[in-house]
Design a protein around this motif. Structure first.
Motif: not given
Length: 479
Positions: A1-7, A16-20, A32-38, A59-65
């Motif tokens: 099952m594909q994982k989906k995360i939020f950064i 820093h924004q470019e790094w993220v 990994v499917e990534v949810a990002l504000d951009k 649906d979000i398995s992990k939240v990267l802080i």
């Protein structure tokens, strides 16, 4: 099952924004499917509602802080979007059982080289991507965490060792030594022979505890006492069988002389340990014991596919000592297959059994050994004695063969397979299939006028000749 995360991160500098963004792209590229504000926050959307939905979504398995100086300040001061997000995440962290959903990722260190984390994450395990020299190691560890694919996966829970589960009711000294042996060999397999020698010595010494002295000459009373005596030794018999199961595994290099020396002790048990100790002494019980233990030994070798060890036991010389402690040269294993007169007389009169030994050992078979494997071992002992020791004074008669439903053994049928033949050829003491064909044909021609070997005089049940259970022309003709 594909994982989906939020950064989750603080915008801060463009760098820093470019790094993220680069981190998000790489995760996407690595499955990994990534949810990002951009990407996911559209114009007109409520920023705080978007953050809350991402944090709480199933649906979000992990939240990267992503933790840098700017995020730390805003989080600690509950300032702006980061501050609002902190207020959402904090109760989730401290109330949600799945706390591993929130993962601190260190993107920056302070002037003293310490990682930068907000207060509410200070005690949590983090992933350090703050320095280029160990970024790749940290990234792989993070990716494995998200995908739940650790580099060192947790081992599966195995079977509880038998020396734990089977020791609750067995307090024999042999069982204690057995548990220690099993534990030792798990850690130090090179101690196989010293540990095995210790067990055998203790077993032989404890076997004297089952010395049989009848209180009567009446065969009915005598027979019951004999059978009860044989029943009483079953616990240490099971210890011996379990010992065999451990030490005859092909991965161990057991010295076969330890087992040979064990069976060479059998005649010593044919007379009282201490002369003049009273009672009507009979050697029958120990003869039965050593007889069945040899069959069990061959059966366990077959079970463990240790045919080399089985062959060594079948073809080695045994230097038995007679009643006067004299040695009369080497004998073969057939010496252990004696006639158990007392047991036979009792079973014949009381139960009308053709073979007292066969009926007793099959009725009291160890749960560790399959019935057919035990009978096969007994039958192999007979066939080898017929092929190689037919001129000996004592031969091996398979008293348990009577309790087989038919005459077919898979062991012999499979000799048409070259792979099977190569595994079991040590049983027949041959180097190739042609040599076995010669041995079998020689035996067949030599006994062309033979009579079938039967149970009792004129009995209906008989033992099939080995050349009738093996198709000589087809030995090793298939893969």
């Amino acid at each position: 099952m594909q994982k989906k995360i939020f950064i989750s991160y603080s915008w801060g500098t463009n760098e820093h924004q470019e790094w993220v963004l680069n981190l998000a792209k790489r995760l996407m590229n690595d499955g990994v499917e990534v949810a990002l504000d951009k990407w996911d926050l559209q114009g007109g959307h409520d920023v705080f509602e978007f953050m809350e939905s991402m944090v709480k979504s199933e649906d979000i398995s992990k939240v990267l802080i992503i933790c840098d100086k700017n995020y730390q300040i805003k989080s600690n001061n509950r300032d702006g979007g980061v501050g609002a997000e902190t207020q959402i995440i904090t109760p989730e962290i401290f109330s949600n059982q799945k706390q591993e959903k929130f993962i601190p990722v260190v993107a920056e260190r302070d002037e003293n080289g310490k990682v930068i984390l907000p207060i509410y994450l200070a005690s949590r395990k983090y992933f350090d991507l703050s320095k280029e020299e160990y970024f790749e190691d940290g990234y792989e560890e993070l990716l494995r965490n998200i995908l739940e694919a650790p580099a060192l996966p947790k081992p599966k829970v195995g079977k509880i060792p038998s020396y734990i589960t089977e020791s609750s009711s067995n307090n024999n000294q042999t069982n204690f030594i057995l548990r220690r042996l099993e534990n030792q060999l798990t850690k130090n397999p090179e101690k196989i022979n010293s540990s095995s020698k210790e067990f055998i010595e203790i077993f032989l010494d404890n076997l004297w505890n089952y010395e049989f002295k009848s209180t009567s000459r009446d065969i009915n009373v005598f027979g019951v006492e004999l059978v009860n005596n044989l029943h009483s030794y079953k616990e240490i018999r099971e210890d011996f069988i379990q010992f065999l199961e451990i030490v005859t595994k092909p991965e161990f290099t057991l010295d076969v002389d330890l087992l040979i020396n064990f069976f060479e002790q059998a005649p010593k048990y044919d007379k009282p340990r201490e002369l003049g100790n009273g009672g009507n002494q009979t050697p029958d019980n120990f003869k039965v014991i050593f007889h069945e233990l040899f069959i069990y030994t061959i059966a366990v070798c077959i079970k463990n596919t240790n045919y080399v060890l089985a062959g060594d036991l079948l073809y080695s010389g045994y230097y038995y000592e007679d009643d006067y402690m004299r040695q009369d040269g080497a004998k073969n294993y057939c010496y252990l297959c004696g006639y158990h007169e007392n047991l036979q007389t009792y079973y014949s009169r009381e139960f009308n059994k053709v073979t007292g030994f066969g009926d007793f050992v099959i009725a009291n078979l160890s749960p560790r050994i399959n019935k057919m494997t035990f009978i096969l071992a007994d039958t192999i002992c007979h066939y080898i004695s017929e092929l190689h020791f037919s001129s000996s004074y004592v031969n091996w008669f398979p008293l348990t063969h009577l309790y087989k439903l038919n005459n077919d053994f898979d062991f012999f049928k499979r000799l048409t397979s070259k792979r099977h033949f190569e595994k079991v050829k040590h049983i027949f003491k041959v180097s190739d299939e042609n040599e076995l064909k010669i041995v079998l044909n020689t035996y067949k021609n030599k006994n062309s006028q033979r009579e079938r070997i039967r149970y009792g005089s004129g009995g209906f049940n008989h033992i099939p000749f080995i050349d009738s259970v093996i198709d000589i022309t087809k030995i090793a003709t298939e893969r």
